[in-house]
Design an enzyme around this catalytic site. Structure first.
Site, PDB file in Angstrom:
ATOM      1  N   ARG A  83       0.821  -1.185   0.000  1.00 30.06           N
ATOM      2  CA  ARG A  83       0.000   0.000   0.000  1.00 30.06           C
ATOM      3  C   ARG A  83       0.866   1.250   0.000  1.00 30.06           C
ATOM      4  O   ARG A  83       1.845   1.346   0.724  1.00 30.06           O
ATOM      5  CB  ARG A  83      -0.870   0.014   1.261  1.00 30.06           C
ATOM      6  CG  ARG A  83      -1.580   1.312   1.360  1.00 30.06           C
ATOM      7  CD  ARG A  83      -2.550   1.323   2.499  1.00 30.06           C
ATOM      8  NE  ARG A  83      -3.056   2.664   2.629  1.00 30.06           N
ATOM      9  CZ  ARG A  83      -3.775   3.071   3.640  1.00 30.06           C
ATOM     10  NH1 ARG A  83      -4.071   2.229   4.600  1.00 30.06           N
ATOM     11  NH2 ARG A  83      -4.203   4.292   3.687  1.00 30.06           N
ATOM     12  N   ARG A  92      -6.151   3.248  -3.258  1.00 28.94           N
ATOM     13  CA  ARG A  92      -5.264   2.434  -2.433  1.00 28.94           C
ATOM     14  C   ARG A  92      -5.372   0.952  -2.763  1.00 28.94           C
ATOM     15  O   ARG A  92      -6.418   0.472  -3.169  1.00 28.94           O
ATOM     16  CB  ARG A  92      -5.538   2.674  -0.948  1.00 28.94           C
ATOM     17  CG  ARG A  92      -6.977   2.486  -0.563  1.00 28.94           C
ATOM     18  CD  ARG A  92      -7.353   3.423   0.571  1.00 28.94           C
ATOM     19  NE  ARG A  92      -7.039   4.802   0.309  1.00 28.94           N
ATOM     20  CZ  ARG A  92      -6.518   5.629   1.216  1.00 28.94           C
ATOM     21  NH1 ARG A  92      -6.248   5.223   2.412  1.00 28.94           N
ATOM     22  NH2 ARG A  92      -6.281   6.884   0.907  1.00 28.94           N
ATOM     23  N   ASP A  95      -6.740  -1.210   2.312  1.00 26.80           N
ATOM     24  CA  ASP A  95      -6.974  -0.404   3.499  1.00 26.80           C
ATOM     25  C   ASP A  95      -7.675  -1.299   4.508  1.00 26.80           C
ATOM     26  O   ASP A  95      -8.696  -1.913   4.179  1.00 26.80           O
ATOM     27  CB  ASP A  95      -7.890   0.758   3.079  1.00 26.80           C
ATOM     28  CG  ASP A  95      -7.853   1.903   4.046  1.00 26.80           C
ATOM     29  OD1 ASP A  95      -6.963   1.936   4.913  1.00 26.80           O
ATOM     30  OD2 ASP A  95      -8.717   2.780   3.924  1.00 26.80           O
ATOM     31  N   ASP A  97      -9.248  -1.160   8.357  1.00 24.16           N
ATOM     32  CA  ASP A  97      -9.610  -0.262   9.446  1.00 24.16           C
ATOM     33  C   ASP A  97     -10.277  -1.032  10.570  1.00 24.16           C
ATOM     34  O   ASP A  97     -11.154  -1.869  10.310  1.00 24.16           O
ATOM     35  CB  ASP A  97     -10.614   0.788   8.949  1.00 24.16           C
ATOM     36  CG  ASP A  97     -10.011   1.764   7.958  1.00 24.16           C
ATOM     37  OD1 ASP A  97      -8.859   2.170   8.164  1.00 24.16           O
ATOM     38  OD2 ASP A  97     -10.708   2.117   6.994  1.00 24.16           O
TER      39      ASP A  97
HETATM   40  N1  PH2 Z   1     -16.216   3.313  -1.820  1.00 24.42           N
HETATM   41  C1  PH2 Z   1     -15.129   3.560  -1.083  1.00 24.42           C
HETATM   42  N2  PH2 Z   1     -14.592   4.782  -1.112  1.00 24.42           N
HETATM   43  C2  PH2 Z   1     -13.487   5.038  -0.357  1.00 24.42           C
HETATM   44  C3  PH2 Z   1     -12.914   4.028   0.457  1.00 24.42           C
HETATM   45  C4  PH2 Z   1     -13.505   2.753   0.452  1.00 24.42           C
HETATM   46  O1  PH2 Z   1     -13.054   1.809   1.148  1.00 24.42           O
HETATM   47  N3  PH2 Z   1     -14.619   2.553  -0.317  1.00 24.42           N
HETATM   48  N4  PH2 Z   1     -11.813   4.292   1.188  1.00 24.42           N
HETATM   49  C5  PH2 Z   1     -11.257   5.477   1.154  1.00 24.42           C
HETATM   50  C6  PH2 Z   1     -10.067   5.749   1.950  1.00 24.42           C
HETATM   51  O2  PH2 Z   1      -9.997   5.046   3.095  1.00 24.42           O
HETATM   52  C7  PH2 Z   1     -11.763   6.568   0.336  1.00 24.42           C
HETATM   53  N5  PH2 Z   1     -12.924   6.254  -0.392  1.00 24.42           N
END
Ligand code: PH2
Length: 160
Positions: A83, A92, A95, A97
């Site tokens: 990443r 990215r 990710d 979280d």
């Molecule tokens: N649909 C979607 N949009 C995003 C996402 C994501 O996981 N899904 N994560 C982001 C940055 O963490 C920014 N935008």
């Protein structure tokens, strides 16, 4: 043991594969066990325009790790997926979280739990509801009541 929910997202380099692989790699986190995995979902990007669609999912983990130790383990998985942290809310590879850590409310330099935007993001709430329909948030509110204010919209479950 604490029940933790992890949000996964990718919109680069075969996002579907990135997220499927990461869902399996969560099994390698020490002192932890994956107890549920949502389907994969295709979602419209939130953030800067012009970036590819995302694939999102949510997993439930039982863990004995402290929140920041778990965060270290998740960041190691992100790193392994190469990443690159560049643009805020930009594209990215992977990710990961921590959405919820039991009923804990955490506001530290590295972690804000419950995750700051989770109630406004259909790509978090709907996969979460798939694996934990009766979940209550740390403030006692019911997840299913939050869904009403966060429509499914264009979010699509990806068939296996
Ligand atoms: N649909 C979607 N949009 C995003 C996402 C994501 O996981 N899904 N994560 C982001 C940055 O963490 C920014 N935008």
């Amino acid at each position: 043991m604490t029940r933790v929910y992890i949000g996964l997202g990718s919109n680069l380099e075969d996002p579907r594969q990135q997220v499927s692989d990461a869902l399996l790699e969560l099994d390698d986190i020490p002192a932890s066990r994956v107890v549920a995995r949502s389907s994969l979902y295709r979602s419209d990007p939130v953030g800067p325009p012009g970036q590819p669609d995302y694939v999102n999912a949510v997993a439930a983990l039982e863990t004995e790790l402290a929140p920041e130790t778990l965060l270290d383990a998740l960041q190691a998985i992100e790193q392994a997926h190469q990443r690159v942290r560049k643009i805020h809310w930009g594209p990215r590879t992977l990710d990961l979280d921590i959405l919820l850590y039991g009923d804990h409310i955490i506001d530290s330099e590295r972690l804000i739990i419950p995750h700051a935007w989770m109630l406004e993001r259909n790509f978090v709430l709907w996969p979460l509801a798939e694996i934990a329909p009766d979940l209550h948030l740390p403030d006692g509110s019911e997840l299913r009541r939050h869904l009403v204010h966060c429509p499914l919209g264009t979010l699509e479950r990806i068939p296996l």
